[in-house]
Enzyme design. Sequence first.
Site, mmCIF file in Angstrom:
data_model
loop_
_atom_site.group_PDB
_atom_site.id
_atom_site.type_symbol
_atom_site.label_atom_id
_atom_site.label_comp_id
_atom_site.label_asym_id
_atom_site.label_seq_id
_atom_site.Cartn_x
_atom_site.Cartn_y
_atom_site.Cartn_z
ATOM 1 N N LYS A 53 0.836 -1.219 0.000
ATOM 2 C CA LYS A 53 0.000 0.000 0.000
ATOM 3 C C LYS A 53 0.861 1.255 0.000
ATOM 4 O O LYS A 53 0.645 2.171 -0.793
ATOM 5 C CB LYS A 53 -0.900 0.002 1.243
ATOM 6 C CG LYS A 53 -1.618 1.314 1.481
ATOM 7 C CD LYS A 53 -2.546 1.255 2.668
ATOM 8 C CE LYS A 53 -1.956 1.719 3.972
ATOM 9 N NZ LYS A 53 -1.613 3.153 4.066
ATOM 10 N N ARG A 107 -5.208 10.700 3.866
ATOM 11 C CA ARG A 107 -4.178 11.719 4.087
ATOM 12 C C ARG A 107 -3.010 11.607 3.128
ATOM 13 O O ARG A 107 -2.388 12.599 2.779
ATOM 14 C CB ARG A 107 -3.598 11.571 5.493
ATOM 15 C CG ARG A 107 -4.451 11.984 6.610
ATOM 16 C CD ARG A 107 -3.610 11.868 7.865
ATOM 17 N NE ARG A 107 -2.320 12.513 7.650
ATOM 18 C CZ ARG A 107 -2.055 13.779 7.933
ATOM 19 N NH1 ARG A 107 -2.962 14.519 8.487
ATOM 20 N NH2 ARG A 107 -0.871 14.291 7.681
ATOM 21 N N ASP A 147 -6.598 12.818 12.088
ATOM 22 C CA ASP A 147 -7.172 11.504 11.835
ATOM 23 C C ASP A 147 -7.089 10.712 13.125
ATOM 24 O O ASP A 147 -6.863 11.289 14.185
ATOM 25 C CB ASP A 147 -6.459 10.777 10.682
ATOM 26 C CG ASP A 147 -5.001 10.499 10.983
ATOM 27 O OD1 ASP A 147 -4.590 10.692 12.138
ATOM 28 O OD2 ASP A 147 -4.290 10.080 10.066
ATOM 29 N N ASP A 205 3.441 0.802 12.289
ATOM 30 C CA ASP A 205 2.314 0.008 11.773
ATOM 31 C C ASP A 205 2.311 -1.430 12.323
ATOM 32 O O ASP A 205 1.286 -2.095 12.303
ATOM 33 C CB ASP A 205 2.360 -0.068 10.241
ATOM 34 C CG ASP A 205 2.381 1.296 9.613
ATOM 35 O OD1 ASP A 205 1.409 1.675 8.957
ATOM 36 O OD2 ASP A 205 3.389 2.017 9.793
HETATM 37 C C1 UD1 Z 1 3.883 6.894 6.511
HETATM 38 C C2 UD1 Z 1 3.014 5.696 6.218
HETATM 39 C C3 UD1 Z 1 2.367 5.189 7.492
HETATM 40 C C4 UD1 Z 1 3.410 4.928 8.548
HETATM 41 C C5 UD1 Z 1 4.316 6.143 8.731
HETATM 42 C C6 UD1 Z 1 5.474 5.903 9.668
HETATM 43 C C7 UD1 Z 1 2.241 6.128 3.968
HETATM 44 C C8 UD1 Z 1 1.105 6.423 3.094
HETATM 45 N N1 UD1 Z 1 1.985 6.092 5.270
HETATM 46 O O1 UD1 Z 1 3.044 7.926 7.011
HETATM 47 O O2 UD1 Z 1 1.674 3.974 7.194
HETATM 48 O O3 UD1 Z 1 2.755 4.652 9.779
HETATM 49 O O4 UD1 Z 1 4.868 6.543 7.466
HETATM 50 O O5 UD1 Z 1 6.266 4.867 9.190
HETATM 51 O O6 UD1 Z 1 3.349 5.894 3.517
HETATM 52 N N2 UD1 Z 1 5.747 14.770 10.780
HETATM 53 C C9 UD1 Z 1 5.840 16.112 11.041
HETATM 54 N N3 UD1 Z 1 5.806 16.994 9.988
HETATM 55 C C10 UD1 Z 1 5.679 16.569 8.692
HETATM 56 C C11 UD1 Z 1 5.603 15.184 8.443
HETATM 57 C C12 UD1 Z 1 5.638 14.295 9.497
HETATM 58 O O7 UD1 Z 1 5.943 16.526 12.187
HETATM 59 O O8 UD1 Z 1 5.679 17.417 7.785
HETATM 60 C C13 UD1 Z 1 5.814 13.812 11.902
HETATM 61 C C14 UD1 Z 1 4.524 13.002 12.088
HETATM 62 O O9 UD1 Z 1 3.597 13.699 12.864
HETATM 63 C C15 UD1 Z 1 5.046 11.766 12.783
HETATM 64 C C16 UD1 Z 1 6.432 11.584 12.136
HETATM 65 O O10 UD1 Z 1 6.786 12.834 11.590
HETATM 66 O O11 UD1 Z 1 5.216 12.030 14.148
HETATM 67 C C17 UD1 Z 1 6.488 10.517 11.079
HETATM 68 O O12 UD1 Z 1 5.504 10.725 10.127
HETATM 69 P P1 UD1 Z 1 5.689 10.303 8.615
HETATM 70 O O13 UD1 Z 1 6.881 9.423 8.453
HETATM 71 O O14 UD1 Z 1 5.577 11.529 7.791
HETATM 72 O O15 UD1 Z 1 4.397 9.413 8.393
HETATM 73 P P2 UD1 Z 1 3.592 9.407 7.064
HETATM 74 O O16 UD1 Z 1 4.560 9.597 5.945
HETATM 75 O O17 UD1 Z 1 2.412 10.295 7.165
#
Ligand code: UD1
Length: 417
Positions: free
Chosen positions: A22, A92, A116, A304
């Site tokens: 996914k 998202r 979310d 996850d």
């Molecule tokens: C992706 C995965 C999700 C997984 C996560 C962590 C996809 C579609 N989803 O989510 O399944 O659980 O990685 O492995 O690939 N953060 C910030 N600012 C930002 C971006 C992120 O503060 O601009 C923080 C988030 O709040 C979180 C951390 O960084 O605490 C990690 O998030 P991130 O790796 O970005 O998760 P996703 O990419 O959304």
Amino acid sequence: MDSLLVRPSGPLSGSVQVSGAKNSVLKLLAATLLARGEFVLHNAPRIADVEVMCDLLMSMGVDTRRSGSDLAVSCSGDIVPEAPYELVERMRASIVVLGPLLARFGRARVSMPGGDNFGTRPIDMHLKGLEMMGATFDIHHGYVEASCDGLLGARVVLEFPSHTATDNLLMAAVLAKGASTIENAAREPEVADLAAMLNRMGARISGAGTSTIEVEGVEELSAVEHTVIPDRIEAATWVAAVGIAGGEITIEGARSDHMDMVIQKMGAMGVRVSPSRSGLWASCSRRLQSTDVATLPYPGIATDYKPLLVTMLAVSEGIGIVTENVFRDNRFAYVAELMRMGADVRTEGHHAVVRGVPRLSGARVKAHDLRAGVALALAGLVAEGETEVQEASHIDRGYEDFAGKLRGLGAEAERRR
Ligand code: UD1
């Protein structure tokens, strides 16, 4: 309705085929916005999140067609570079269209993702990185309005190795003028898969899968065919299932080299896992032993996997301490549901203390999100009586025919819509 019924059925046996990842296919679909022509994605999972991403691409004027596990995507006419609220709200990860839209069209209008079930998930790192490449942003009426006069290569140091921020910046950098470096990049196998497809399209990326990704911008990219890597989270779900219910199974298509830490952790709990010719072999013949778990960015234990591990700990012998280091706010919401099934868990901030109990009891429980839904269903494999996981459509977001695959392993499971 919209529930999954699970009854205890004894040890699992047989084999299960892992679908495409996914978290890879969603980004590969976004990457099709970078070039004209027809792409074909092989091994594209039939899951609801892929449908949302296809709906999003179609709303922009892209054509998508499915034939079995192949997904053809063609981007020939005019594209409307906009991701509306109705679709971003459903998923998202839609935010990953921002980088490619800016890179190819110089503008994009993308709804801000709201909160979310994991709490707030900001996009500041995405925006900061793109700003360093020359983009400017306005936030109006809930939308990010982005524009640039051609992106310029830049050196971006991420504050945290965010997975989707790395994807977005990578897809922006491939068409930027000059060289870019992404430092403290996410190292997930899905990032490497995205880079592999981009390179086949004509991009010049090196280091994807490590913390430093270097990109030499090119003028144009072209459409290609690509096979999506297997879903390591799904594969780990089946390893967890055999740990909880016992038995011996093969997990076809799984890649153990993408799952080192989780295999080690589940191994320490008593599941025997080894690579086989076609994937993984997993078996468990005794009660699991507790261990401590801390989530970290890849190659650490993915956030996850955590609900799967919490369910394993809930029926293990001993006490396990679980620490969430990736999403620190509210990623234990499902624990209250697990406790309704008799689990003994105490949460405190981003920690949980799980005291294993000898048996769970089936109950009506609610899936707050995708992985939580699956964790509750796995608990149902050993809970006395019937477990009804409500709002099971969360599971459909990331698993192809979850109930059917469980039945294929000898479990009693039924999806009701
Ligand atoms: C992706 C995965 C999700 C997984 C996560 C962590 C996809 C579609 N989803 O989510 O399944 O659980 O990685 O492995 O690939 N953060 C910030 N600012 C930002 C971006 C992120 O503060 O601009 C923080 C988030 O709040 C979180 C951390 O960084 O605490 C990690 O998030 P991130 O790796 O970005 O998760 P996703 O990419 O959304």
